[in-house]
Motif scaffolding. Sequence first.
Motif, PDB file in Angstrom:
ATOM      1  N   PHE A   1       5.824   0.626  15.330  1.00 61.50           N
ATOM      2  CA  PHE A   1       5.219   0.985  14.028  1.00 61.50           C
ATOM      3  C   PHE A   1       4.295  -0.131  13.563  1.00 61.50           C
ATOM      4  O   PHE A   1       3.161   0.103  13.166  1.00 61.50           O
ATOM      5  CB  PHE A   1       6.303   1.233  12.971  1.00 61.50           C
TER       6      PHE A   1
ATOM      7  N   ALA B   1      11.958   2.762   3.277  1.00 58.49           N
ATOM      8  CA  ALA B   1      12.372   1.354   3.310  1.00 58.49           C
ATOM      9  C   ALA B   1      11.256   0.528   3.940  1.00 58.49           C
ATOM     10  O   ALA B   1      10.438   1.049   4.700  1.00 58.49           O
ATOM     11  CB  ALA B   1      13.661   1.223   4.119  1.00 58.49           C
ATOM     12  N   ASP B   2      11.239  -0.747   3.617  1.00 61.42           N
ATOM     13  CA  ASP B   2      10.158  -1.614   4.108  1.00 61.42           C
ATOM     14  C   ASP B   2      10.407  -1.969   5.579  1.00 61.42           C
ATOM     15  O   ASP B   2      11.257  -2.797   5.888  1.00 61.42           O
ATOM     16  CB  ASP B   2      10.101  -2.885   3.252  1.00 61.42           C
ATOM     17  N   ILE B   3       9.656  -1.311   6.460  1.00 58.07           N
ATOM     18  CA  ILE B   3       9.874  -1.476   7.905  1.00 58.07           C
ATOM     19  C   ILE B   3       9.603  -2.929   8.308  1.00 58.07           C
ATOM     20  O   ILE B   3      10.269  -3.474   9.187  1.00 58.07           O
ATOM     21  CB  ILE B   3       8.970  -0.496   8.695  1.00 58.07           C
ATOM     22  N   LYS B   4       8.648  -3.557   7.634  1.00 63.10           N
ATOM     23  CA  LYS B   4       8.324  -4.948   7.992  1.00 63.10           C
ATOM     24  C   LYS B   4       9.489  -5.889   7.630  1.00 63.10           C
ATOM     25  O   LYS B   4       9.753  -6.858   8.320  1.00 63.10           O
ATOM     26  CB  LYS B   4       7.011  -5.374   7.335  1.00 63.10           C
TER      27      LYS B   4
ATOM     28  N   PRO C   1       0.797  -1.224   0.000  1.00 63.24           N
ATOM     29  CA  PRO C   1       0.000   0.000   0.000  1.00 63.24           C
ATOM     30  C   PRO C   1       0.839   1.289   0.000  1.00 63.24           C
ATOM     31  O   PRO C   1       0.299   2.358  -0.208  1.00 63.24           O
ATOM     32  CB  PRO C   1      -0.772  -0.113   1.323  1.00 63.24           C
TER      33      PRO C   1
ATOM     34  N   LYS D   1       1.198  -0.224  15.399  1.00 60.97           N
ATOM     35  CA  LYS D   1       0.464   1.044  15.303  1.00 60.97           C
ATOM     36  C   LYS D   1       0.294   1.710  16.672  1.00 60.97           C
ATOM     37  O   LYS D   1      -0.812   2.030  17.105  1.00 60.97           O
ATOM     38  CB  LYS D   1      -0.901   0.847  14.626  1.00 60.97           C
TER      39      LYS D   1
ATOM     40  N   ALA E   1       6.805   5.476   1.003  1.00 61.65           N
ATOM     41  CA  ALA E   1       6.897   5.717   2.457  1.00 61.65           C
ATOM     42  C   ALA E   1       8.206   5.201   3.035  1.00 61.65           C
ATOM     43  O   ALA E   1       8.330   5.057   4.251  1.00 61.65           O
ATOM     44  CB  ALA E   1       5.709   5.089   3.166  1.00 61.65           C
TER      45      ALA E   1
ATOM     46  N   GLY F   1      13.485   6.414   3.227  1.00 59.01           N
ATOM     47  CA  GLY F   1      14.117   6.002   1.969  1.00 59.01           C
ATOM     48  C   GLY F   1      13.409   6.559   0.742  1.00 59.01           C
ATOM     49  O   GLY F   1      14.039   6.747  -0.306  1.00 59.01           O
TER      50      GLY F   1
ATOM     51  N   ARG G   1      -1.457   5.861  -3.239  1.00 62.50           N
ATOM     52  CA  ARG G   1      -1.560   7.057  -2.386  1.00 62.50           C
ATOM     53  C   ARG G   1      -0.257   7.820  -2.220  1.00 62.50           C
ATOM     54  O   ARG G   1      -0.265   8.994  -1.888  1.00 62.50           O
ATOM     55  CB  ARG G   1      -2.067   6.648  -0.995  1.00 62.50           C
TER      56      ARG G   1
HETATM   57  C1  LIG Z   1      17.296   3.390   5.056  1.00 65.25           C
HETATM   58  C2  LIG Z   1      15.894   3.770   5.075  1.00 65.25           C
HETATM   59  C3  LIG Z   1      15.143   3.674   6.215  1.00 65.25           C
HETATM   60  C4  LIG Z   1      13.704   3.982   6.151  1.00 65.25           C
HETATM   61  O1  LIG Z   1      13.186   4.447   5.146  1.00 65.25           O
HETATM   62  S1  LIG Z   1      12.787   3.626   7.528  1.00 65.25           S
HETATM   63  C5  LIG Z   1      11.136   4.005   7.071  1.00 65.25           C
HETATM   64  C6  LIG Z   1      10.858   5.486   7.121  1.00 65.25           C
HETATM   65  N1  LIG Z   1       9.479   5.742   6.807  1.00 65.25           N
HETATM   66  C7  LIG Z   1       8.521   5.864   7.737  1.00 65.25           C
HETATM   67  O2  LIG Z   1       8.797   5.790   8.930  1.00 65.25           O
HETATM   68  C8  LIG Z   1       7.130   6.102   7.253  1.00 65.25           C
HETATM   69  C9  LIG Z   1       6.185   5.134   7.904  1.00 65.25           C
HETATM   70  N2  LIG Z   1       4.838   5.304   7.436  1.00 65.25           N
HETATM   71  C10 LIG Z   1       4.030   6.295   7.852  1.00 65.25           C
HETATM   72  O3  LIG Z   1       4.407   7.196   8.583  1.00 65.25           O
HETATM   73  C11 LIG Z   1       2.617   6.229   7.425  1.00 65.25           C
HETATM   74  O4  LIG Z   1       2.312   4.909   7.076  1.00 65.25           O
HETATM   75  C12 LIG Z   1       2.258   7.159   6.230  1.00 65.25           C
HETATM   76  C13 LIG Z   1       2.410   8.621   6.660  1.00 65.25           C
HETATM   77  C14 LIG Z   1       3.123   6.875   5.004  1.00 65.25           C
HETATM   78  C15 LIG Z   1       0.782   6.908   5.853  1.00 65.25           C
HETATM   79  O5  LIG Z   1      -0.035   7.012   6.981  1.00 65.25           O
HETATM   80  P1  LIG Z   1      -1.584   6.559   6.883  1.00 65.25           P
HETATM   81  O6  LIG Z   1      -2.215   7.287   5.753  1.00 65.25           O
HETATM   82  O7  LIG Z   1      -2.154   6.745   8.237  1.00 65.25           O
HETATM   83  O8  LIG Z   1      -1.542   5.032   6.462  1.00 65.25           O
HETATM   84  P2  LIG Z   1      -0.998   3.772   7.296  1.00 65.25           P
HETATM   85  O9  LIG Z   1      -2.134   2.954   7.748  1.00 65.25           O
HETATM   86  O10 LIG Z   1       0.019   4.193   8.332  1.00 65.25           O
HETATM   87  O11 LIG Z   1      -0.141   3.016   6.146  1.00 65.25           O
HETATM   88  C16 LIG Z   1      -0.790   2.296   5.116  1.00 65.25           C
HETATM   89  C17 LIG Z   1      -0.155   0.927   5.033  1.00 65.25           C
HETATM   90  O12 LIG Z   1       1.179   1.105   4.570  1.00 65.25           O
HETATM   91  C18 LIG Z   1       2.069   0.434   5.453  1.00 65.25           C
HETATM   92  N3  LIG Z   1       3.337   1.170   5.471  1.00 65.25           N
HETATM   93  C19 LIG Z   1       3.503   2.485   5.510  1.00 65.25           C
HETATM   94  N4  LIG Z   1       4.785   2.805   5.489  1.00 65.25           N
HETATM   95  C20 LIG Z   1       5.476   1.630   5.428  1.00 65.25           C
HETATM   96  C21 LIG Z   1       6.855   1.287   5.385  1.00 65.25           C
HETATM   97  N5  LIG Z   1       7.817   2.234   5.338  1.00 65.25           N
HETATM   98  N6  LIG Z   1       7.188  -0.003   5.363  1.00 65.25           N
HETATM   99  C22 LIG Z   1       6.241  -0.979   5.365  1.00 65.25           C
HETATM  100  N7  LIG Z   1       4.903  -0.717   5.406  1.00 65.25           N
HETATM  101  C23 LIG Z   1       4.541   0.578   5.432  1.00 65.25           C
HETATM  102  C24 LIG Z   1       1.359   0.476   6.806  1.00 65.25           C
HETATM  103  O13 LIG Z   1       1.895  -0.506   7.670  1.00 65.25           O
HETATM  104  C25 LIG Z   1      -0.053   0.226   6.393  1.00 65.25           C
HETATM  105  O14 LIG Z   1      -0.162  -1.176   6.135  1.00 65.25           O
HETATM  106  P3  LIG Z   1      -1.452  -1.994   6.629  1.00 65.25           P
HETATM  107  O15 LIG Z   1      -2.597  -1.364   5.879  1.00 65.25           O
HETATM  108  O16 LIG Z   1      -1.151  -3.393   6.226  1.00 65.25           O
HETATM  109  O17 LIG Z   1      -1.553  -1.789   8.111  1.00 65.25           O
END
Ligand SMILES: C/C=C/C(=O)SCCNC(=O)CCNC(=O)[C@H](O)C(C)(C)COP(=O)(O)OP(=O)(O)OC[C@H]1O[C@@H](n2cnc3c(N)ncnc32)[C@H](O)[C@@H]1OP(=O)(O)O
Length: 257
Positions: A246, A62-65, A21, A249, A60, A108, A56
């Motif tokens: 995360f 890297a894949d946190i999972k 997503p 939630k 968002a 990422g 959308r």
């Molecule tokens: C070297 C690099 C390191 C990194 O990049 S670490 C990761 C940094 N990124 C984040 O921390 C962003 C994390 N995500 C969020 O803050 C939020 O999400 C959003 C603002 C993007 C969207 O928020 P909302 O509209 O409330 O949706 P939702 O229910 O939180 O997310 C929708 C689905 O997307 C999955 N998801 C979002 N971001 C990630 C991610 N980065 N890795 C894996 N899954 C992600 C969620 O878990 C959920 O999934 P489900 O519907 O199954 O519960």
Amino acid sequence: MEYLKWSVEDSIATITLQRPPANALSSGLLRELTAALDEIEPSREIRAVVIHGEGRFFSAGADIKEFTTVSSSEGFSNLGKFGQDLFDRMEKFPKPIIAAIHGAALGGGLELAMSCHIRLVSETAKLGLPELQLGIIPGFAGTQRLPKYVGTARAAEMMLTSEPITGLEAVQYGLANHAYPENEVLEQAYKLAGKIAKKSPGSVKAAIELLNYSKTKEFYEGVKRESELFGEVFVSKDAKEGIQAFIEKREPHFKGE
Ligand SMILES: C/C=C/C(=O)SCCNC(=O)CCNC(=O)[C@H](O)C(C)(C)COP(=O)(O)OP(=O)(O)OC[C@H]1O[C@@H](n2cnc3c(N)ncnc32)[C@H](O)[C@@H]1OP(=O)(O)O
């Protein structure tokens, strides 16, 4: 390809991140991006590249999972280095890459966007490096690229608070070139790519190479240290807590361990 698609029309290649997503950058997606660039780079037909996300968000991050499947500090450092090398290649890519960003470019996702040559954003997009909220740090060169665009003070605030800025603020701070209503971003990216596609490919390539001379030895020393610390921080209890929070939630409770 499973996590992205790419196609060419009128000399412009479009790369569409397609991993619902949130278009999270799993290692599989990063490998497919590498494979797409391998094919795009030698093409005489392609003069510019537009990258965007389906659904959308742009991405968002890297894949946190997927993080829960890596356990050693070395494993995380290697993951960071893989992303750093790919984004370094993109910044030096001989064809201009334009990121068309909507929804969110976080972690990422923003690091990917920052390695593109030009960023167009939707006015309401969220851009940020929220890794500290997970008890970790950015690891795809975001710690080094963000201050180059927005200055050290703004980069410090963005990283240390984990709070994103809007697309409009990103333009004001110099992180993005232009902001548009969300439904216009992609069209504007093609318009811009079309203008660049008319230029001589040799001079475009030379201009990109010269722009990269602004990268210094300190940049490479900085990303080397980033990948070491990325590995170190990841094996802390706080990182496990942040990532687990995360997934569950909820707010993380960091104890400094
Ligand atoms: C070297 C690099 C390191 C990194 O990049 S670490 C990761 C940094 N990124 C984040 O921390 C962003 C994390 N995500 C969020 O803050 C939020 O999400 C959003 C603002 C993007 C969207 O928020 P909302 O509209 O409330 O949706 P939702 O229910 O939180 O997310 C929708 C689905 O997307 C999955 N998801 C979002 N971001 C990630 C991610 N980065 N890795 C894996 N899954 C992600 C969620 O878990 C959920 O999934 P489900 O519907 O199954 O519960």
